[in-house]
Design a protein around this motif. Structure first.
Motif, PDB file in Angstrom:
ATOM      1  N   THR A 134       0.801  -1.220   0.000  1.00  0.00           N
ATOM      2  CA  THR A 134       0.000   0.000   0.000  1.00  0.00           C
ATOM      3  C   THR A 134       0.835   1.271   0.000  1.00  0.00           C
ATOM      4  N   SER A 135       1.702   1.386  -0.971  1.00  0.00           N
ATOM      5  CA  SER A 135       2.545   2.559  -1.194  1.00  0.00           C
ATOM      6  C   SER A 135       3.600   2.762  -0.137  1.00  0.00           C
ATOM      7  N   GLY A 136       3.634   1.942   0.893  1.00  0.00           N
ATOM      8  CA  GLY A 136       4.766   1.912   1.789  1.00  0.00           C
ATOM      9  C   GLY A 136       4.738   2.821   2.980  1.00  0.00           C
ATOM     10  N   SER A 137       3.661   3.568   3.216  1.00  0.00           N
ATOM     11  CA  SER A 137       3.709   4.491   4.338  1.00  0.00           C
ATOM     12  C   SER A 137       2.600   4.247   5.339  1.00  0.00           C
ATOM     13  N   GLY A 273      -6.843   5.582  -8.933  1.00  0.00           N
ATOM     14  CA  GLY A 273      -6.880   4.174  -8.560  1.00  0.00           C
ATOM     15  C   GLY A 273      -6.001   3.966  -7.344  1.00  0.00           C
ATOM     16  N   SER A 274      -5.749   2.709  -7.021  1.00  0.00           N
ATOM     17  CA  SER A 274      -4.911   2.382  -5.875  1.00  0.00           C
ATOM     18  C   SER A 274      -4.265   1.028  -6.109  1.00  0.00           C
ATOM     19  N   ARG A 342      -9.626   7.235   7.479  1.00  0.00           N
ATOM     20  CA  ARG A 342      -8.486   7.984   8.005  1.00  0.00           C
ATOM     21  C   ARG A 342      -7.187   7.659   7.283  1.00  0.00           C
ATOM     22  N   THR A 343      -7.286   7.107   6.096  1.00  0.00           N
ATOM     23  CA  THR A 343      -6.103   6.914   5.267  1.00  0.00           C
ATOM     24  C   THR A 343      -5.971   8.133   4.363  1.00  0.00           C
ATOM     25  N   VAL A 344      -4.833   8.807   4.438  1.00  0.00           N
ATOM     26  CA  VAL A 344      -4.626  10.019   3.659  1.00  0.00           C
ATOM     27  C   VAL A 344      -3.373   9.869   2.811  1.00  0.00           C
ATOM     28  N   LYS A 345      -3.179  10.788   1.899  1.00  0.00           N
ATOM     29  CA  LYS A 345      -1.981  10.814   1.073  1.00  0.00           C
ATOM     30  C   LYS A 345      -1.125  12.014   1.476  1.00  0.00           C
ATOM     31  N   LYS A 349       2.304   9.488  -0.807  1.00  0.00           N
ATOM     32  CA  LYS A 349       2.493   8.297   0.011  1.00  0.00           C
ATOM     33  C   LYS A 349       1.269   8.102   0.883  1.00  0.00           C
ATOM     34  N   ARG A 350       0.744   6.914   0.895  1.00  0.00           N
ATOM     35  CA  ARG A 350      -0.439   6.625   1.693  1.00  0.00           C
ATOM     36  C   ARG A 350      -0.048   6.435   3.155  1.00  0.00           C
TER      37      ARG A 350
END
Length: 443
Positions: A134-137, A273-274, A342-345, A349-350
């Protein structure tokens, strides 16, 4: 099944303008595959390499066999230690912080005879899954498995949707280690007979120098990079060499998109997308008029009670609730209005704010905390220290120690920029934090 020597062009890549031929690429893949063939079936291999060519040859070699390839979001010490619990097999760049439990399985040799034939990874050749985080963060990171069937379906969609200039080459400012860069920079051009530039250009000045000349380019960038580019766009003198600009990984502000359109005389193609969903839709914002997202072929979005709902050939379930709220229009296009969780960019980075809070609360000096995303897009940390925390330590020293603590799990760009300390968190009479009121602590 597609043979690699039939789909890869004669000169599939270049490094700072120096051509790399097909024979060299295939020889490297074949050499690594000769060693990987000894891996047990259904085993997992952790793959990290900062060089796109070295990464690609190892990935395609591993794709000849029934093994899962784990792609770390970063090469932080804590990340590698966590992944060592999943597999002892490591392929790629020799790292100083490589855990002792990991075994480097790369042995490059010109003396190889198997496999004689190389194929594009797919289910028919028994290729395993690709595992992303998931983008690593996020913290804790969430593993997302992607089959090569899903990867190849998405590549076919990108080719049919966007490739209007068969001679264009791909050049990127983003990493291949995450799914956006992996698809757009490496796998798309390799699979469909295009060419790509190995070097990832961090600075627009270097990119401008590379794209000058007689070639035309598909440029792959992030919203943060494109936003900075609007201030001093060094690509204007070479804009006729750029055939398309892609942006993904986070929202690109409409004002920035319109500025870039005016500067480059070319709309930025934003892809929504994700890692979990794959590509959902795309759009080019070129005016102040509302520009909806156009779903990719085979994809549909519908209205849910609390968020948008997705139907796509890239997901396993019939329907999935998205993390975004929005409105679906009569023609099937849609607009986005906000996040549903509560998942933000942060800088593409997610970051799962609850996960970061969990990590911070594990520090011996932290009694409680809350992480908020500020209007700037960066994060702020509101911290309640324990009674045992050293009172002689300044807030600056405490912040430095807590940043170091978070850096064991999160990339530097994601760590809170602003730190505030309170005797207790501002819960209301119902025992809840009102997130809309927390930003006042950081003014």
């Amino acid at each position: 099944m597609y043979k690699l020597d039939e789909i890869v062009v004669e000169y599939p890549a270049s490094r700072d303008g120096r051509a790399i031929d097909k024979a060299f690429l295939l020889d490297k893949i074949r050499a690594y595959a000769a060693h990987y063939r000894h891996l047990p079936k259904r085993s997992k291999v952790i793959l990290w390499h900062g060089d796109s060519l070295e990464f690609a040859t190892r990935l395609l070699a591993l794709g000849q066999f029934d093994v899962d390839v784990i792609l770390p979001p970063n090469c932080q010490a804590q990340t590698l230690r966590d992944l060592a619990n999943l597999s002892p097999f490591y392929s790629g760049e020799v790292l100083e912080d490589l855990p002792s439990e990991m075994v480097l399985i790369d042995e490059y040799s010109d003396e190889h005879t198997h496999p004689e034939q190389l194929y594009w990874p797919c289910a028919e050749v028994g290729a395993g899954e690709l595992v992303f985080f998931t983008s690593g963060s996020t913290g804790p990171a969430k593993a997302i498995g992607k089959t090569w069937r899903a990867i190849n379906t998405e590549l076919a969609t990108l080719e049919s949707t966007f490739t209007t200039d068969a001679e264009a080459e791909f050049v990127a400012m983003v990493s291949h280690q995450h799914i956006y860069g992996l698809l757009f920079k490496l796998l798309w051009p390799l699979r469909y007979g295009h060419r790509f530039e190995v070097t990832t250009y961090q600075y627009p000045e270097h990119l401008a120098k590379r794209v000058s000349g007689y070639n035309t380019w598909f440029m792959v960038a992030s919203p943060a990079q494109l936003s900075r580019l609007t201030q001093d766009n060094v690509l204007i003198p070479v804009r006729e060499r750029i055939s398309k600009v892609f942006s993904s990984g986070g929202p690109l502000k409409d004002d920035d998109a319109m500025t870039l359109f005016a500067q480059l005389e070319l709309g930025v193609t934003q892809v929504y997308g994700s890692t979990e969903t794959g590509g959902i839709g795309y759009r080019d914002v070129v005016s102040k008029e509302l520009t909806p997202w156009q779903p990719f072929s085979g994809v549909s979005v519908s209205q849910g009670v609390t968020s948008l709902l997705l139907c796509s050939p890239l997901i396993e379930e019939p329907q999935r609730a998205l993390d975004d709220t929005g409105k679906v229009l009569s023609d099937g296009c849609f607009v986005l209005t906000g996040r549903a969780d509560r998942t933000v960019k942060v800088a593409e980075k997610r970051v799962n704010l609850a996960g970061m809070e969990q990590r911070l609360n594990a520090h011996e000096n932290v009694a409680n905390c809350v992480i908020v995303q500020l209007q700037s897009g960066r994060l702020g940390a509101l911290v309640e220290l324990t009674h045992d925390a050293n009172s002689a330590t300044t807030n600056k020293e405490t912040s430095s120690a807590l940043k170091q603590w978070l850096s064991l799990e999160f990339e530097a760009v994601c760590i809170p920029r602003k730190w505030r300390y309170v005797s207790e968190l501002p819960y209301n009479s119902q025992g809840k934090l009102v997130y809309s009121e927390l930003e006042q602590y950081f003014v």
